[in-house]
Scaffold this active site. Structure first.
Site: not given
Lengths: 580, 116, 583
Positions: C280, C283, C301, C321, C360, C363, C368, C511
């Site tokens: 990142e 990036e 994230c 990102s 998650k 997630e 794919e 989190c």
């Protein structure tokens, strides 16, 4: 051209027959005296006088005679008609029990014409307030008048306005609560439909007093005519400069919008109403903070009932002192009641506080339809209670009704006779509250439901002896722990009927007996052998073939098979089926 | 319509207060309409217009005598003002004929005559 | 300075600032008024009616949770009448609740159960009746069981007001009231972003994380499978709460525990956090210096945030990102890099992750790209609460375990990696490395206090070389709109960018305040949990992601360099607009 008119009715008789007979006699006498071209004799349908025999009113003399005998007719014609003199011993003073303040214009003006309203003095109170009174002066006047909220809580109007006025905020609101939801109550509806401008004027005065620049009418959607008439009244007021900017040329601006309810009784509760206008789910909020401090969109808001607001222009114009002369020490002014139920003349009555229930029901209402004695009068809708016959001489005011275990409420008054079952009444009102509960707080949502289940068991003959204390236990929890007035008062009809008619509950539980023959599952159908002609019509009509026997030995109803549908009772021409 | 000043309001009040004339009022609140007042009102309006009778037909609110709806109040010069109750279109026509035209009160339908 | 008022509670005189509720004031004189619908983290909804108290001079009973104590008030919190009413209300609630405690996920950890036990309720005075509402397990992350719902309103408040998602609402009224997405559809077809905040605040078993512990037990017992596990940063700071410890870091005991449970390799998500930073920060450097893709760059994230953005802010997709979350990165690396290095057949690897959130769970099959290894990169996700249950089931004396290390190849982390768990942590970690990438040298002061803490939107300006970089950190989804609107307005009016870099975490606190974390979270607890992570960072020798030797090794041996083709193939993902309401 008639010079005199004679109105005639036999108020002692049940049918028109007698009145026609009496009329013929009188007309004949008139003809005998050759007065038929000067005197018009008219049979009237009903003039609010009952059981006073033959009643005669003569105009333009304005003389009212009652308990007249046919022998008196000649005397009357000679004295009053020919010589315009009064016969003292026949004179009758019709008690005028009603005092129309809130309903002052209803039925007297075209509600769709603002000019009719102005002709009757409309908006002159607003003019006086805007030009001659400060907001504090208005509050002082309202205080002197003693007007209390007519929506049911009876909170002093001046105090509510004072609290809202005191809070500093750049925006304040006034709301007219027209969500009248009590079953059987339609006083507010009639005022909105019959004299909408009086409420609009009251709301503008309220706004000026507390410093609000925006107001709302919250009208239940089930009142489309009221919505239409208010909408029209508001647009007319805007046209005439009585709403909008610079009202009557002063620097007071005020705008009103209409919001519709959507079928929730709970939205008549002020914080739920506010939530509804805010576009949220209509559930109450805890108070404090009260709406006067934090109301609509967290701004100071004064919410008033329709009837309360309709009183305001009158108080301003006629003076608070005159208003305060009416009523009792703690409850000033009048109250509009929707008198319904087993009463002859059902409708709206407006009476000064302090009048007794007996006067309302008998003198104005004409007594029960059936002629049977009154069992009780229910007041205050689903938040109220029953007042049994022995307390009918209680003067009606907020405190007295509370002491009896009921409330004034918004004005519903339902007359009940011996064919009304008290358990059934309690079940009806509680069922209404359970239906209308918003569901937010557990005591009302679940407590009401469980209480209703107990009542349903009692009414269907499955009651247990512990049920009465169970009802009281839940009722107490609901009263104290519910979030709003709906839950807090939902148990009132149950508690009130238990207080005065516990014996009926016990009869349902212990004896499986409903003395009013209302609770279907408790009814027992039996054949009265002496009257039975053994025609077998009931045998054939019974949907479950519960009637058996023979023409020789007679017939009987099998209690276990019988589903108590009442068909046999209906079809028996010989009244040989007993139902109790 | 011009916006009212306090003076104009006062004037309008005095002016409208005076106006009288022959008048028929039909109770047109929900209680009346539920009892059939809409038809009574329509019939009266139609008939009065058709026959050019010198009387105006107007709506009014609920008098409180809901048990007697539909209610029709008739104010005609030379006849005592009365309020008829339980009126239907047939009775309404009778009222026009007898009371308004012939200046004679109609029997059996009067519910009150002392109106302030 | 708030005015101080004097009042009495149960005859005891006390002084409190004006505006203090009776409930809070009572705590100061050691009185615990019982509550049910009130959560210390949320505004009171005033629905259950348990906290009612008497006030002298009034006939009414008031709710202590929302009524402010007033001057000269005399409050009674407990007397036979009040207690009797509370009992009645509890029994009423129980009459509308299934008697399923023994089979319920909240057994021994349920607020209704505790209240019932505290009151010694041992009778069923009212006939039980249950509402006929089916379960909703459609999201595979958060399960709804409306029969158990006591209508406290916490979940609706959280979903509507705190998270601004509006997936849950009240439907119908009275006794038929229930919690459901609007339109009475399945949760998976609603705007739900699976953040699990509803489940973290629910007092009963009405909303729970979908329990996948059974699958983990099964995998662990399967001799054919090679089970590996990763732990997220936030878990180590909060797992202790299940055993009575707050704000304590259990990292090394967790490694030991997971090995005891039977995992063949124990990894740490913090390692992948370092990888995320490498990608990142690169990036960011590219966007800042080459301007091929637009700024601001927004972190990704958080899968709930990604879902939220794909549904509500699709115009911002180009700013995202493309880097996967550390969670997914570790997953794909375990089945490629790790598997290759240790000659393990990736088909046999079962990758379990212990995460602080329910999101998650969604997630791992989001798109794919979550199958980039050729297999599902992550097989099972457990949240902290499930792990706590597993520890108890396994009969391990967790708090007294010896300390161990993680499996280094995917287990060693820098200080920058561990702070991912707190709001602002990703931003801080990214800036530490971005500075190095852009200026070529390391920052002297690595702690960015302006982006730490619980303020909903934190803004800061950092100098990187000659440039002044403006950053924003938002947590709690209701804070997103403000930040994004500023960006939109600047774009519309052609003004300078308000921000170059934005971090968003869906859960309040980041989190550590996740939807799968232990119950009864408050801001105080969030601060403690975050503090444990910051202390871990401060204690580390290596505090920059780019200095982590294992990271260097990963790139040298496997990925070549950040944003390489291999990186893009394995570690990056794509986004697309999704409907807020399906069907």
């Amino acid at each position: 051209m008639y010079t005199k008119t004679v109105f005639l009715k036999d108020t002692g008789a049940d049918t028109e027959e007698r009145t026609r007979q009496v009329y013929s006699v009188f007309i004949d006498l008139i003809r005998n005296h050759n007065l038929q071209d000067q005197v018009q004799v008219v049979r009237v349908a009903d003039i609010g006088i009952y059981n006073q025999g033959i009643v005669i009113e003569i105009l333009p003399d304005n003389v009212l005679y009652a308990n007249v005998k046919e022998e008196d007719f000649s005397r009357i014609i000679d004295t009053t008609i020919k010589e315009s003199k009064v016969i003292e011993d026949l004179l009758y003073k019709k008690p005028s029990k009603q005092l129309r303040i809130v309903l002052r214009n209803c039925g007297r003006i075209n509600p769709e014409s603002i000019e009719d309203y102005i002709a009757k003095g409309g908006y002159l109170a607003l003019k006086k307030v805007l030009l001659e009174m400060t907001p504090d002066a208005v509050i002082e006047e309202m205080k002197k008048s003693g007007l209390r909220g007519r929506g049911g809580a009876g909170y002093p109007t001046w105090l509510k306005w004072k609290f809202t006025r005191q809070v500093t905020a750049e925006q304040k609101y006034v709301i007219c609560n027209a969500d009248e939801g009590d079953p059987g109550a339609y006083m507010d509806r009639s005022v909105l439909e019959g004299d909408p401008h009086s409420v609009v004027e009251g709301l503008i005065i309220a706004a000026y007093t507390i410093g609000a620049s925006r107001g709302y009418f919250y009208i239940r959607a089930e009142y489309p005519l009221a919505v239409e008439r208010i909408r029209l009244a508001i647009s007319q007021a805007y046209e005439y400069g009585l709403l909008g900017k610079s009202i009557l040329g002063t620097d007071f601006d005020f705008d009103i919008e209409i919001r519709l309810g959507a079928g929730a009784f709970v939205c008549g509760e002020e914080t739920a109403l506010i939530a509804s206008i805010e576009g949220k789910r209509g559930t109450p909020r805890p108070r404090p903070p009260y709406p006067s401090v934090k109301g609509l969109w967290d701004k100071p808001t004064a919410i008033n009932n329709v009837e309360t607001l309709a009183n305001v222009p009158y108080i301003i114009l006629e003076g608070a002192d005159n208003f305060a002369k009416i009523g009792t020490a703690t409850s000033k002014g009048t109250k509009v009641f929707a008198l319904t139920g087993k009463v002859k003349n059902s409708g709206l009555v407006e009476v000064p506080m302090g009048i007794t229930l007996r006067e309302i029901v008998y003198d104005i209402g004409g007594g029960t339809i059936s002629g049977k004695p009154i069992k009780a009068v229910q007041t205050g809708g689903p938040s109220g209670g029953v007042v049994p016959e022995e307390y009918l001489d209680t003067p009606v005011d907020y405190e007295n009704l509370q002491k009896l275990g009921s409330i004034m409420g918004s004005g519903g008054m339902i007359v009940m006779d011996e064919d009304d079952c008290m358990v059934d009444i309690a079940r009806f009102y509680l069922g209404f509250c359970v239906d209308e509960s918003c569901g937010k707080c557990a005591p009302c949502r679940i407590g009401g439901f469980q209480m209703l289940k107990v009542l349903e068991r009692i009414a269907s003959g499955k009651g247990k002896s512990a049920d009465i204390s169970l009802l009281k236990r839940i009722a107490f929890a609901m009263q104290k722990a519910s979030l709003c007035g709906l839950g807090q008062t939902a148990a009132n009809p149950v508690l009130s009927t238990l207080r005065y008619f516990e014996n009926e509950y016990k009869e349902h539980i212990d004896e499986r007996y409903c003395r009013a023959a209302k609770c279907v599952e408790l009814l027992n159908y039996t054949i009265i052998q002496e009257k039975c002609k053994r025609c077998t019509v009931c045998v054939n009509q019974c949907p479950v073939k519960a009637i058996a026997g023979s023409r020789e030995t007679g017939f009987s109803i099998n209690v276990d098979t019988c589903i108590k549908c009442g068909r046999c009772f209906e079809v028996c021409k010989f009244k040989a089926i007993a139902r109790k | 319509m011009e916006k009212l000043t306090p003076q104009k309001l006062e004037q309008l009040h005095k002016q409208k207060k005076q106006q009288q004339g022959n008048l028929i009022r039909v109770g047109m609140s929900s209680c009346g309409i539920a009892a059939g007042a809409q038809q009574v009102y329509s019939v009266l309006k139609e008939e009065v217009s058709k026959r050019g009778l010198p009387v105006s037909v107007e709506k009014c609110g609920c008098l409180g005598m809901c048990y007697a709806e539909p209610l029709v109040e008739v104010q005609v010069e030379g006849v005592p003002t009365v309020i008829y109750g339980k009126v239907n279109p047939e009775v309404a026509l009778k009222i026009l004929e007898k009371h308004v035209v012939s200046k004679m009160l109609v029997n059996d339908y009067i519910f009150t005559f002392q109106v302030e | 300075m708030a005015k101080v008022i004097k009042a009495k509670i149960n005859g005891i005189l006390l002084r409190v600032p004006e505006g203090t509720t009776i409930l809070e004031a009572a705590k100061q004189v050691q009185i615990k008024i019982p509550t049910l619908c009130k959560h210390p983290d949320l505004e009171p909804s005033a629905s259950c009616g348990i906290c009612i108290v008497k006030v002298k001079g009034s006939n009414k009973m008031l709710r202590a949770c929302c009524t402010p104590l007033e001057e000269a008030m005399e409050v009674i919190t407990h007397d036979p009448e009040i207690v009797e009413i509370r009992r009645t209300v509890i029994e009423l609630i129980l009459s509308n609740h299934p008697n399923d405690c023994l089979k319920c996920a909240r057994n021994n950890n349920c607020e209704l159960q505790k209240l019932t036990a505290d009151f010694g309720i041992n009778a069923e005075s009212f006939p039980q009746f249950l509402r006929d509402i089916p379960k909703d397990i459609s999201t595979n992350a958060v399960d709804l069981e409306p029969q158990k719902c006591i209508l406290c309103g916490r979940c609706v408040h959280v979903c509507q007001n705190l998270q601004d998602v509006w997936a849950l609402s009240f439907l119908e009224r009275g006794i038929h009231t229930r919690i459901s997405p609007a339109g009475d559809i399945q949760l998976a077809d609603s705007p739900c972003v699976k953040c699990g905040q509803c489940s973290a605040h629910c007092p009963t078993g009405a909303i729970v994380e979908q329990d996948h512990t059974a699958r983990v037990w099964e995998a662990l017992q399967d001799t054919e499978k090679y089970c590996v596990v990763q732990i997220a940063p936030a878990v180590r700071a909060s797992i202790g709460e299940a055993f009575g410890y707050t704000g304590r870091n259990f990292t090394k005991k967790l490694y030991a525990l997971l090995r005891r449970l039977g995992f063949k390799a124990v990894f740490d998500t913090n390692f992948a956090a370092d990888v995320t930073i490498m990608e990142e920060a690169s990036e960011f450097e590219e966007r800042l210096l080459k301007a091929e893709k637009p700024l601001p760059l927004i972190t990704t994230c958080c899968p709930s945030w990604v879902d939220f953005m794909e549904k509500f802010h699709t115009d911002m997709i180009e700013h995202f990102s493309s880097c996967k979350s550390p969670h997914e990165i570790l997953g794909v690396l375990s089945k490629t890099y790790y598997a290759q290095k240790n000659k393990i057949d990736p088909a046999k690897i079962v990758m379990v992750s212990i995460m602080p959130c329910t999101s998650k769970k969604y997630e791992i099959s989001r798109s794919e790209e979550m199958f980039a290894s050729g297999y599902q990169d992550i097989d099972i996700v457990l949240c902290t609460r499930e792990l706590a249950r597993m520890i108890k089931q396994a009969g391990i004396d967790f708090e007294n375990l010896p300390e161990e290390e993680a499996d280094s190849i995917l287990g060693e982390y820098s200080g920058a990696g561990v702070i991912f768990g707190a709001t602002g942590g990703v931003m801080e970690a990214a800036l530490r490395t971005a500075h190095y990438f852009i200026c070529g040298k390391d920052l002297k002061n690595v702690e960015f206090n302006q982006v730490r803490g619980l303020k909903g939107i934190k803004e800061a300006e950092i100098e990187i070389g000659a440039k002044k970089i403006r950053v924003a950190v938002a947590h709690g989804l209701s804070n997103v709109e403000f930040v994004l609107n500023k960006v939109r307005q600047a774009k519309r009016d052609n003004l300078a960018l308000p921000y170059h870099f934005i971090e968003v975490m869906a859960c309040p606190g980041g989190c550590i305040g996740g939807g799968g974390q232990p119950y009864m979270v408050t801001d105080e607890l969030r601060i403690k949990r975050a503090q444990a992570l910051y202390e871990d960072d401060a204690s580390k020798q290596i505090r920059f992601s780019h200095q982590n030797p294992y990271i260097k090794r990963l790139y040298e041996e496997f990925l070549e360099k950040p944003l390489s083709q291999k990186s893009h193939q394995l570690l990056h993902t794509r986004y697309k607009a999704r409907p807020t309401y399906r069907k």
